[in-house]
Design a protein around this motif. Structure first.
Motif, short mmCIF file in Angstrom:
data_model
loop_
_atom_site.label_atom_id
_atom_site.label_comp_id
_atom_site.label_asym_id
_atom_site.label_seq_id
_atom_site.Cartn_x
_atom_site.Cartn_y
_atom_site.Cartn_z
N ILE A 94 17.99 87.18 43.91
CA ILE A 94 18.05 86.00 43.04
C ILE A 94 16.87 86.11 42.07
N PRO A 95 17.13 86.09 40.76
CA PRO A 95 16.01 86.24 39.82
C PRO A 95 14.94 85.17 40.05
N ARG A 96 13.67 85.60 40.00
CA ARG A 96 12.53 84.71 40.26
C ARG A 96 11.81 84.34 38.96
N PRO A 97 11.25 83.13 38.92
CA PRO A 97 10.45 82.76 37.74
C PRO A 97 9.32 83.76 37.46
N ASP A 98 8.70 84.30 38.52
CA ASP A 98 7.59 85.23 38.28
C ASP A 98 8.01 86.46 37.49
N THR A 99 9.27 86.83 37.63
CA THR A 99 9.75 88.01 36.89
C THR A 99 9.86 87.71 35.40
N GLU A 100 9.88 86.40 35.03
CA GLU A 100 9.83 86.06 33.61
C GLU A 100 8.50 86.50 32.99
N CYS A 101 7.45 86.58 33.81
CA CYS A 101 6.15 87.07 33.30
C CYS A 101 6.26 88.53 32.89
N LEU A 102 7.09 89.28 33.61
CA LEU A 102 7.32 90.68 33.28
C LEU A 102 8.00 90.78 31.90
N VAL A 103 8.95 89.87 31.66
CA VAL A 103 9.63 89.83 30.37
C VAL A 103 8.62 89.50 29.26
N GLU A 104 7.78 88.48 29.51
CA GLU A 104 6.75 88.10 28.52
C GLU A 104 5.87 89.28 28.18
N GLN A 105 5.46 89.99 29.22
CA GLN A 105 4.57 91.13 29.04
C GLN A 105 5.26 92.22 28.22
N ALA A 106 6.51 92.50 28.53
CA ALA A 106 7.25 93.53 27.80
C ALA A 106 7.35 93.17 26.31
N LEU A 107 7.54 91.87 26.03
CA LEU A 107 7.70 91.44 24.64
C LEU A 107 6.41 91.56 23.84
N GLU A 108 5.28 91.61 24.56
CA GLU A 108 3.98 91.72 23.87
C GLU A 108 3.58 93.16 23.57
N LEU A 109 4.30 94.14 24.11
CA LEU A 109 3.89 95.53 23.91
C LEU A 109 4.15 95.96 22.46
N PRO A 110 3.31 96.87 21.95
CA PRO A 110 3.51 97.35 20.59
C PRO A 110 4.66 98.36 20.56
N LEU A 111 5.87 97.88 20.38
CA LEU A 111 7.05 98.74 20.43
C LEU A 111 7.77 98.72 19.08
N PRO A 112 8.47 99.82 18.74
CA PRO A 112 9.20 99.85 17.47
C PRO A 112 10.37 98.85 17.46
N ASP A 113 10.82 98.48 16.27
CA ASP A 113 11.93 97.52 16.13
C ASP A 113 13.19 98.02 16.81
N ASN A 114 13.35 99.35 16.81
CA ASN A 114 14.57 99.93 17.42
C ASN A 114 14.25 100.54 18.79
N ALA A 115 13.33 99.90 19.52
CA ALA A 115 12.87 100.45 20.80
C ALA A 115 14.05 100.71 21.74
N ARG A 116 13.96 101.82 22.47
CA ARG A 116 14.93 102.12 23.53
C ARG A 116 14.29 101.70 24.84
N VAL A 117 14.98 100.85 25.55
CA VAL A 117 14.39 100.20 26.72
C VAL A 117 15.30 100.38 27.93
N LEU A 118 14.72 100.66 29.08
CA LEU A 118 15.49 100.85 30.31
C LEU A 118 14.99 99.87 31.38
#
Ligand code: GLN
Length: 288
Positions: A94-118
């Motif tokens: 069951i997805p946890r609220p704490d895993t939303e922090c992982l999403v926040e962190q990923a969004l802050e990384l310096p990644l290209p506009d067309n980033a390939r993400v896995l």
């Protein structure tokens, strides 16, 4: 003559007495709302309202399962993550609220506009779908070993109209050839003997999504060791882990040549994720 049907108030009061969770009234109201299609506030405004016999039977069945500890998210069949309504089933965590922090962190990384993400071991698709919803120009791939998770992640992507490629794969082994700017995962990380496995919701979640060997680090070690072959130069690896595993996880990242290795906290102020960058030049220097 038919037995009179119980009122919503009587149904709720009886359920609240029997459910032994921390939130019995909330649980009972969510279940009654689920079977009746009525919103929770209507039970207070019209407590004498009766449901039909089929709804009463369905409600009683769900309450009986909740009394045994079955997680509310499995009984309702959905759980919100990053404001996205996700279907869940007992095939996945069951997805946890704490895993939303992982999403926040990923969004802050310096990644290209067309980033390939896995997203490795995507389960419901939660992380991949949250990232795709925020970054429509990213190319997001998600994989999982479990058939049931693949079905669910695909269904969620379809419902939410989000473009995520979903593959069945045991970590990297079944992936089509590609290289990524970001690999993210909430892998299993609980030690096999951890007493938490006998408590609360995790009792009903698949062990394959939770347990990773004697120290809980088996899958993390494997992912960190194999990720460089799938990362572009300067790509990032970002992993969720247990609150007491940060030091060990940082050591694994460094051992495998990652740089800028750092740990970040969750909403409860626990060390919850570690990230590192795969700088090929830096790794080659380290080996000299
Ligand atoms: N955070 C979860 C828990 O402790 C574990 C999730 C996982 O193993 N990936 O319940």
């Amino acid at each position: 003559m038919n037995k009179p049907l119980p009122s919503c108030e009587a149904l709720l009061d009886d359920a609240v007495r029997r459910i032994a969770s921390d939130t019995p009234r909330l649980d009972a109201e969510l279940l009654l709302s689920h079977v009746s299609g009525l919103n929770r506030s209507s039970f207070r405004a019209f407590p004498e309202r009766e449901l039909d016999a089929a709804q009463v039977t369905e409600f009683e069945g769900l309450v009986a399962q909740r009394v045994q500890g079955m997680p509310i998210a499995y009984l309702l069949g959905h759980q919100e993550f990053w404001s996205l309504p996700l279907k869940v089933s007992s095939n996945t965590l069951i997805p946890r609220p704490d895993t939303e922090c992982l999403v926040e962190q990923a969004l802050e990384l310096p990644l290209p506009d067309n980033a390939r993400v896995l997203d490795l071991g995507t389960g419901t698709g939660a992380i991949a779908l949250a990232l795709a919803s925020e970054k429509p120009t990213w190319l997001v791939t998600a994989c999982d070993l479990q058939e049931g998770a693949i079905t669910l992640a695909k269904a969620n992507a379809w419902e939410l109209e989000l473009a995520v490629n979903v593959f069945q794969s045991s970590w990297f082994t079944g992936l089509p050839t590609d290289s990524f700017d970001l690999i993210v995962s909430n892998p299993p990380y609980i030690a096999s003997g951890d007493h938490h496995l006998g408590e609360g919701d995790v009792r009903f979640e698949p062990a394959s999504a939770l347990v990773a060997g004697a120290d809980g680090l088996d899958d993390i070690r494997q992912i960190v060791a194999e990720a460089p072959a799938w990362l572009n130069s300067d790509g990032w690896l970002l992993l969720e882990h247990g609150f007491d595993q940060a030091k060990a996880v940082r050591a694994v990242f460094s051992e495998h040549g990652f740089t800028s290795v750092e740990t970040r906290k969750d909403y409860g102020d626990n060390d919850r994720m570690t990230l590192g960058q795969w700088a090929q030049q830096g790794a080659a220097d380290a080996e000299r």
